[in-house]
Scaffold this motif. Structure first.
Motif, mmCIF file in Angstrom:
data_model
loop_
_atom_site.group_PDB
_atom_site.id
_atom_site.type_symbol
_atom_site.label_atom_id
_atom_site.label_comp_id
_atom_site.label_asym_id
_atom_site.label_seq_id
_atom_site.Cartn_x
_atom_site.Cartn_y
_atom_site.Cartn_z
ATOM 1 N N HIS A 121 0.799 -1.229 0.000
ATOM 2 C CA HIS A 121 0.000 0.000 0.000
ATOM 3 C C HIS A 121 0.830 1.277 0.000
ATOM 4 O O HIS A 121 0.304 2.348 -0.306
ATOM 5 C CB HIS A 121 -0.932 0.018 1.218
ATOM 6 C CG HIS A 121 -1.825 -1.179 1.307
ATOM 7 N ND1 HIS A 121 -2.947 -1.343 0.516
ATOM 8 C CD2 HIS A 121 -1.737 -2.306 2.079
ATOM 9 C CE1 HIS A 121 -3.527 -2.498 0.802
ATOM 10 N NE2 HIS A 121 -2.821 -3.102 1.742
ATOM 11 N N ARG A 122 2.118 1.184 0.336
ATOM 12 C CA ARG A 122 2.980 2.366 0.389
ATOM 13 C C ARG A 122 4.156 2.171 -0.567
ATOM 14 O O ARG A 122 4.894 1.173 -0.445
ATOM 15 C CB ARG A 122 3.507 2.616 1.808
ATOM 16 C CG ARG A 122 2.419 2.878 2.843
ATOM 17 C CD ARG A 122 3.023 3.236 4.207
ATOM 18 N NE ARG A 122 4.036 2.283 4.636
ATOM 19 C CZ ARG A 122 3.777 1.113 5.210
ATOM 20 N NH1 ARG A 122 2.516 0.748 5.422
ATOM 21 N NH2 ARG A 122 4.755 0.309 5.577
ATOM 22 N N VAL A 168 0.679 9.577 -9.736
ATOM 23 C CA VAL A 168 0.450 9.555 -8.287
ATOM 24 C C VAL A 168 -1.048 9.592 -7.984
ATOM 25 O O VAL A 168 -1.544 8.854 -7.126
ATOM 26 C CB VAL A 168 1.181 10.725 -7.604
ATOM 27 C CG1 VAL A 168 0.797 10.825 -6.135
ATOM 28 C CG2 VAL A 168 2.693 10.567 -7.747
ATOM 29 N N ALA A 206 -3.362 6.800 -6.121
ATOM 30 C CA ALA A 206 -4.169 7.162 -4.951
ATOM 31 C C ALA A 206 -5.610 6.720 -5.127
ATOM 32 O O ALA A 206 -6.249 6.251 -4.169
ATOM 33 C CB ALA A 206 -4.096 8.668 -4.708
ATOM 34 N N GLY A 252 -6.058 3.303 -4.014
ATOM 35 C CA GLY A 252 -5.754 2.998 -2.627
ATOM 36 C C GLY A 252 -4.280 2.866 -2.309
ATOM 37 O O GLY A 252 -3.908 2.290 -1.283
ATOM 38 N N VAL A 253 -3.424 3.415 -3.173
ATOM 39 C CA VAL A 253 -1.979 3.310 -2.988
ATOM 40 C C VAL A 253 -1.432 4.664 -2.539
ATOM 41 O O VAL A 253 -1.728 5.701 -3.144
ATOM 42 C CB VAL A 253 -1.280 2.877 -4.295
ATOM 43 C CG1 VAL A 253 0.225 2.779 -4.087
ATOM 44 C CG2 VAL A 253 -1.843 1.540 -4.783
ATOM 45 N N ASN A 254 -0.611 4.649 -1.504
ATOM 46 C CA ASN A 254 -0.011 5.868 -0.958
ATOM 47 C C ASN A 254 1.417 5.999 -1.471
ATOM 48 O O ASN A 254 2.258 5.123 -1.234
ATOM 49 C CB ASN A 254 -0.024 5.808 0.576
ATOM 50 C CG ASN A 254 0.614 7.036 1.198
ATOM 51 O OD1 ASN A 254 0.644 8.110 0.611
ATOM 52 N ND2 ASN A 254 1.122 6.873 2.408
ATOM 53 N N VAL A 255 1.704 7.098 -2.178
ATOM 54 C CA VAL A 255 3.061 7.367 -2.665
ATOM 55 C C VAL A 255 3.793 8.180 -1.599
ATOM 56 O O VAL A 255 3.449 9.333 -1.337
ATOM 57 C CB VAL A 255 3.034 8.118 -4.001
ATOM 58 C CG1 VAL A 255 4.459 8.483 -4.442
ATOM 59 C CG2 VAL A 255 2.364 7.269 -5.083
ATOM 60 N N VAL A 256 4.812 7.580 -0.980
ATOM 61 C CA VAL A 256 5.529 8.251 0.111
ATOM 62 C C VAL A 256 6.710 9.069 -0.393
ATOM 63 O O VAL A 256 7.207 9.952 0.325
ATOM 64 C CB VAL A 256 5.995 7.240 1.174
ATOM 65 C CG1 VAL A 256 4.801 6.546 1.804
ATOM 66 C CG2 VAL A 256 6.973 6.209 0.587
ATOM 67 N N ASP A 261 9.977 4.217 4.216
ATOM 68 C CA ASP A 261 8.581 3.844 4.449
ATOM 69 C C ASP A 261 7.935 3.127 3.271
ATOM 70 O O ASP A 261 6.808 2.632 3.388
ATOM 71 C CB ASP A 261 7.746 5.085 4.788
ATOM 72 C CG ASP A 261 8.136 5.707 6.121
ATOM 73 O OD1 ASP A 261 8.696 4.984 6.968
ATOM 74 O OD2 ASP A 261 7.881 6.908 6.306
#
Length: 239
Positions: free
Chosen positions: A119-120, A136, A140, A143-147, A179
């Motif tokens: 997910h990250r 990005v 999103a 449901g994917v978080n780009v850190v 992360d």
């Protein structure tokens, strides 16, 4: 043998698919149809033109003699600029025209991450920053978080296709973040298929590249994806 038809825009890294087929000739058939390109530019208006229905439909016609089991629009930027719903419509149009299941590289990234339970992510983008931002946003929406994101401002696919392995490795390691559970390399114009294992060793986590996830998704549309050597953790992971 599974046959995944590849719709590929122009000429930059289409030989990635030829080389993989040669290496796995008893398992995989990857016929490629080159779709037309108006302007080779990582710019939103040019990418919307690149992914329009008429260009993909022409490629579908030329792939029919290969009798594919599935078909993939092998262009990340030419799918994510349409947004998640637009990319789904794009894939549905290819499926309707070809009569086989179809998807695109952008959708494949999200589905591959879901398959891996990730997910990250960090993104190593060759694109200019404004185009990378569309990727990005696409992630999103899935449901994917780009850190973290590295954007390298390369305007043309032709230039991306000339990047050497060491340059790609440097982009991936620079984009990584503590992360992030994986690093994504979103451009199908970038050669990556022959050294994915080396990329993963460098960062100690899964690395998903555009041409890799394109093949994975094409196989997933047909049935269970076989474990294939040299293609990273994605091709060894069970759901």
């Amino acid at each position: 043998m599974a046959t995944v038809g590849i719709l590929y825009p122009g000429h930059s890294a289409e030989d990635d698919f030829d080389a993989l087929q040669a290496r796995l000739s008893e398992t995989l058939n990857l016929p490629v149809a080159i779709t037309s390109v108006g302007e080779d530019a990582h710019r939103v208006d040019a990418l919307l033109d690149l992914g329009r229905t008429e260009r993909l439909a022409d490629g579908v016609v030329r792939l029919r003699t290969a009798r594919p089991d599935s078909m993939m629009w092998a262009c990340t930027s030419g799918s994510f600029v349409f947004g998640r719903d637009g990319a789904r419509r794009q894939a549905d149009e290819v499926a309707a025209a070809s009569g086989v299941p179809a998807s695109s590289t952008s959708i494949a990234f999200v589905d591959a991450l879901q398959h891996l339970g990730i997910h990250r992510v960090a993104v190593a983008a060759s694109y200019p920053e404004d185009v990378a931002a569309h990727f990005v946003a696409f992630l999103a929406a899935g449901g994917v978080n780009v850190v973290s994101m590295g954007s390298h401002g390369i305007v043309t696919a032709a230039e991306v296709g000339r990047l050497e392995q060491a340059q790609v490795l440097a982009m991936v390691t620079a984009a990584d973040h503590p992360d992030a559970e994986a690093v994504l390399v979103p451009d199908t114009a970038m050669h990556t298929m022959s050294f994915i294992d080396q990329l993963e060793s460098a960062v100690g986590k899964p690395v998903l590249t555009a041409n890799q996830v394109t093949v994975w998704k094409g196989l997933q549309l047909i049935g269970p994806v076989p474990s294939l050597p040299g293609l990273g953790r994605l091709f060894g992971a069970r759901p």
